[in-house]
Design a protein around this motif. Structure first.
Motif, PDB file in Angstrom:
ATOM      1  N   ALA A  92       0.844  -1.208   0.000  1.00 33.72           N
ATOM      2  CA  ALA A  92       0.000   0.000   0.000  1.00 33.72           C
ATOM      3  C   ALA A  92       0.878   1.258   0.000  1.00 33.72           C
ATOM      4  O   ALA A  92       0.562   2.253  -0.672  1.00 33.72           O
ATOM      5  CB  ALA A  92      -0.917  -0.004   1.215  1.00 33.72           C
ATOM      6  N   ILE A  93       1.977   1.212   0.744  1.00 31.18           N
ATOM      7  CA  ILE A  93       2.897   2.363   0.781  1.00 31.18           C
ATOM      8  C   ILE A  93       3.588   2.527  -0.572  1.00 31.18           C
ATOM      9  O   ILE A  93       3.658   3.632  -1.123  1.00 31.18           O
ATOM     10  CB  ILE A  93       3.921   2.180   1.922  1.00 31.18           C
ATOM     11  N   ALA A  94       4.072   1.418  -1.135  1.00 33.43           N
ATOM     12  CA  ALA A  94       4.758   1.484  -2.439  1.00 33.43           C
ATOM     13  C   ALA A  94       3.805   2.021  -3.513  1.00 33.43           C
ATOM     14  O   ALA A  94       4.207   2.831  -4.362  1.00 33.43           O
ATOM     15  CB  ALA A  94       5.293   0.107  -2.831  1.00 33.43           C
ATOM     16  N   GLU A  95       2.545   1.594  -3.453  1.00 38.73           N
ATOM     17  CA  GLU A  95       1.571   2.077  -4.434  1.00 38.73           C
ATOM     18  C   GLU A  95       1.340   3.583  -4.265  1.00 38.73           C
ATOM     19  O   GLU A  95       1.148   4.312  -5.248  1.00 38.73           O
ATOM     20  CB  GLU A  95       0.246   1.301  -4.270  1.00 38.73           C
ATOM     21  N   GLY A  96       1.386   4.046  -3.031  1.00 36.67           N
ATOM     22  CA  GLY A  96       1.263   5.479  -2.771  1.00 36.67           C
ATOM     23  C   GLY A  96       2.419   6.264  -3.371  1.00 36.67           C
ATOM     24  O   GLY A  96       2.241   7.357  -3.924  1.00 36.67           O
ATOM     25  N   VAL A  97       3.616   5.719  -3.270  1.00 30.83           N
ATOM     26  CA  VAL A  97       4.793   6.370  -3.866  1.00 30.83           C
ATOM     27  C   VAL A  97       4.642   6.425  -5.384  1.00 30.83           C
ATOM     28  O   VAL A  97       4.834   7.467  -6.027  1.00 30.83           O
ATOM     29  CB  VAL A  97       6.089   5.618  -3.464  1.00 30.83           C
ATOM     30  N   ARG A  98       4.236   5.281  -5.955  1.00 27.86           N
ATOM     31  CA  ARG A  98       4.051   5.184  -7.416  1.00 27.86           C
ATOM     32  C   ARG A  98       3.058   6.245  -7.895  1.00 27.86           C
ATOM     33  O   ARG A  98       3.308   6.993  -8.847  1.00 27.86           O
ATOM     34  CB  ARG A  98       3.511   3.773  -7.691  1.00 27.86           C
ATOM     35  N   LYS A  99       1.930   6.330  -7.182  1.00 23.96           N
ATOM     36  CA  LYS A  99       0.862   7.258  -7.556  1.00 23.96           C
ATOM     37  C   LYS A  99       1.293   8.707  -7.332  1.00 23.96           C
ATOM     38  O   LYS A  99       1.115   9.560  -8.206  1.00 23.96           O
ATOM     39  CB  LYS A  99      -0.354   6.928  -6.690  1.00 23.96           C
ATOM     40  N   GLY A 100       1.901   8.975  -6.198  1.00 23.81           N
ATOM     41  CA  GLY A 100       2.305  10.345  -5.877  1.00 23.81           C
ATOM     42  C   GLY A 100       3.342  10.879  -6.857  1.00 23.81           C
ATOM     43  O   GLY A 100       3.262  12.026  -7.311  1.00 23.81           O
ATOM     44  N   TYR A 101       4.307  10.052  -7.204  1.00 21.08           N
ATOM     45  CA  TYR A 101       5.391  10.510  -8.082  1.00 21.08           C
ATOM     46  C   TYR A 101       4.928  10.629  -9.521  1.00 21.08           C
ATOM     47  O   TYR A 101       5.428  11.467 -10.278  1.00 21.08           O
ATOM     48  CB  TYR A 101       6.621   9.594  -7.965  1.00 21.08           C
ATOM     49  N   THR A 102       3.957   9.789  -9.923  1.00 18.67           N
ATOM     50  CA  THR A 102       3.465   9.856 -11.296  1.00 18.67           C
ATOM     51  C   THR A 102       2.500  11.038 -11.450  1.00 18.67           C
ATOM     52  O   THR A 102       2.682  11.883 -12.330  1.00 18.67           O
ATOM     53  CB  THR A 102       2.747   8.536 -11.660  1.00 18.67           C
ATOM     54  N   GLU A 103       1.515  11.117 -10.568  1.00 16.02           N
ATOM     55  CA  GLU A 103       0.495  12.175 -10.692  1.00 16.02           C
ATOM     56  C   GLU A 103       1.052  13.552 -10.346  1.00 16.02           C
ATOM     57  O   GLU A 103       0.532  14.567 -10.807  1.00 16.02           O
ATOM     58  CB  GLU A 103      -0.701  11.842  -9.787  1.00 16.02           C
ATOM     59  N   GLY A 104       2.099  13.582  -9.522  1.00 18.19           N
ATOM     60  CA  GLY A 104       2.657  14.867  -9.096  1.00 18.19           C
ATOM     61  C   GLY A 104       3.789  15.369  -9.972  1.00 18.19           C
ATOM     62  O   GLY A 104       4.419  16.377  -9.654  1.00 18.19           O
ATOM     63  N   TYR A 105       4.088  14.686 -11.086  1.00 19.39           N
ATOM     64  CA  TYR A 105       5.199  15.086 -11.965  1.00 19.39           C
ATOM     65  C   TYR A 105       6.500  15.204 -11.169  1.00 19.39           C
ATOM     66  O   TYR A 105       7.260  16.153 -11.340  1.00 19.39           O
ATOM     67  CB  TYR A 105       4.884  16.383 -12.713  1.00 19.39           C
ATOM     68  N   LEU A 106       6.725  14.246 -10.283  1.00 21.51           N
ATOM     69  CA  LEU A 106       7.967  14.211  -9.503  1.00 21.51           C
ATOM     70  C   LEU A 106       8.964  13.310 -10.222  1.00 21.51           C
ATOM     71  O   LEU A 106       8.582  12.366 -10.913  1.00 21.51           O
ATOM     72  CB  LEU A 106       7.686  13.694  -8.084  1.00 21.51           C
ATOM     73  N   ARG A 107      10.240  13.590 -10.038  1.00 19.67           N
ATOM     74  CA  ARG A 107      11.263  12.836 -10.776  1.00 19.67           C
ATOM     75  C   ARG A 107      11.413  11.422 -10.223  1.00 19.67           C
ATOM     76  O   ARG A 107      11.432  11.232  -9.003  1.00 19.67           O
ATOM     77  CB  ARG A 107      12.609  13.556 -10.732  1.00 19.67           C
ATOM     78  N   LYS A 108      11.554  10.474 -11.120  1.00 20.54           N
ATOM     79  CA  LYS A 108      11.778   9.078 -10.722  1.00 20.54           C
ATOM     80  C   LYS A 108      13.279   8.847 -10.676  1.00 20.54           C
ATOM     81  O   LYS A 108      13.941   8.774 -11.707  1.00 20.54           O
ATOM     82  CB  LYS A 108      11.103   8.125 -11.710  1.00 20.54           C
TER      83      LYS A 108
END
Lengths: 281, 184
Positions: A92-108
């Motif tokens: 659930a935490i990893a999915e939150g990171v995935r979603k936050g970084y993708t939807e927020g235009y944050l660098r991977k």
């Protein structure tokens, strides 16, 4: 047993990732403003003005403070009378990171096979997660996007008991001196003293979560923090590394008992983009 | 001082450590993984994805561009990680670098030998710096994601000269000016 939905964990982590990367904490802003009032170096003041203006622009335009939006460190405090349902907590935490970084235009910024292929995982996973079980029925999530430039300037040394307090001071000051302009000063210095190799390092990282400049409640540790800050700010590195008296905004010391043979000391350097946000479910 | 790219020897000779400079023109973005590929290509005699001669490389990996913007946040990354690759690129004609942080003695020597220049922008001022970027285009190694090589068009990008052709070092000078030695 109080139940917490895994999807709420995911949504919360996603939101915290974005808020942490965009909205600089008020404690950091105030520490930077104080540094600007006190800095005597003109080029240092100019760098601080840019850093403060950057925080205003990031907040107004919803842009990341820094292009390096970090490897995502998550501190979890799970109350022993709560349980997560509807999915596994780590996922659930990893999915939150995935979603936050993708939807927020944050660098991977995460690569797998660290010493060879170094292939970008494309969603900033996996996060580094630290779990604690605590009394109560709540779940506290603290998201810390940790930049690579300042993390690279960190250090761990296994001192011996004879090195004592002076050994700690010399290690921390020389670590900051050697880092120079690299970790984006003014920095915050987390120092973990005692425990074991991993305990000292975790103490140093946790020390970075304290509100900037809030002294340790332990008087001896608070005195050590004050001496370290004074010595670091005599190094001359200054804001942006361009010369000045504000090299660090704060030094935070955390300690733990240790083995009769050991004096572990970890130094975790945090750039001025000192990002962390927390939520309680 | 205002300068534009590509850089000429005359412009570089007029720059001194500590100068505040505003850059307009084309920059090439490359960081860790791209540097390894560029130098591997040079050593193998393969063509580079862009002509280095007279150009500036910006050590940077931007955050993704939100809708309607050319680029995301776009501040400098720490330069010393590129030090092992830099002398080879300067020998091949690269003239300028933008990053943050101290360079190795080998790189500082190469900057003097090849008549080049090293600038820094303020690390962490990435949302502010992004305002200077008008266009961004990935031109090589797209599979590297945030480490791909990009061509940028910038207007009035604010930087400071750190290492000049005269051996000057703004970090060393700044630190020496404000350092207080402890005698105890």
């Amino acid at each position: 047993m109080r139940e917490i939905q895994a999807r709420d964990v995911t949504e919360t982590v996603a939101r915290l990732c974005q808020e942490a990367c965009i909205d600089l904490g008020e404690d950091v802003v105030q520490a930077l403003e104080r540094a600007l009032r006190e800095e005597v170096s003109p080029v240092g003041r100019a760098a601080l003005e840019q850093i403060l203006e950057n925080a205003r622009v990031a907040r107004a335009e919803r842009m990341p403070l820094c292009q390096d939006t970090g490897l995502t460190v998550v501190f979890v405090e799970l109350g022993q009378e709560a349980r997560v349902v509807g999915g596994a907590l780590p996922e659930a935490i990893a999915e939150g990171v995935r979603k936050g970084y993708t939807e927020g235009y944050l660098r991977k910024s995460v690569v797998s096979q660290p010493y060879s292929a170094r292939i970008n995982t494309r969603d900033n996973t996996p996060p580094v997660i630290h779990y604690d079980v605590v009394p109560g029925d709540r779940l506290r999530l603290t998201v810390v996007p940790k930049g690579g430039g300042s993390e690279n300037m960190s250090a761990l040394r296994m001192l011996v008991p004879a090195d004592g307090r002076q050994g700690v001071v010399d290690l921390v000051v020389s670590c900051v001196d050697a880092a120079g302009a690299n970790p984006c000063p003014p920095i915050i210095v987390g120092v973990g003293i005692g425990g074991t190799v991993e305990k000292a390092t975790l103490l140093a990282k946790r020390a970075l979560l304290r509100p900037v400049g809030q002294p340790s409640p332990n008087a001896e540790d608070a005195a050590l923090e004050a001496e370290l800050l004074s010595r670091i700010n005599d190094l001359g590195i200054g804001p942006g590394g361009l010369g000045g008296r504000c090299t660090a905004l704060a030094v935070h010391v955390e300690t733990f008992p240790c083995h009769i043979a050991s004096l572990p000391v970890a130094v975790n350097i945090q750039c001025h983009s000192a990002r962390h946000k927390e939520a309680v479910l | 001082m205002q300068i534009s790219t590509p850089l000429t020897d005359e412009v570089i000779a007029g720059l001194h450590a500590g100068d505040a400079v505003s850059i307009t023109g084309t920059l090439y973005v490359a960081r860790d993984a791209a540097h390894k590929r560029l130098v591997d290509a040079l050593e193998a005699g393969r063509p580079l994805p862009f002509d280095l001669r007279g150009q500036i490389i910006y050590y940077m990996g931007p955050s993704p561009a939100p809708p309607g913007r050319p680029i995301g946040s776009a501040g400098p990354t720490t330069s010393y990680r590129m030090d092992p690759y830099t002398p080879a690129l300067l020998r091949a004609g690269l003239k300028g670098m933008i990053g943050k942080g101290n360079r190795s003695p080998d790189v500082r020597d190469a900057i003097v030998r090849y008549r080049a220049i090293y600038f820094a922008s303020v690390g962490g001022a990435a949302a502010l710096i992004a305002r200077s970027v008008r266009e961004a285009e990935v031109i090589a190694y797209p599979e590297l994601g945030p480490e791909a090589v990009q061509r940028l068009e910038v207007v009035d990008l604010p930087v400071i000269v750190i290492n000049d052709v005269y051996g000057g070092d703004a970090y060393e000078a700044g630190k020496a000016a404000y350092r207080r030695e402890r005698t105890a």
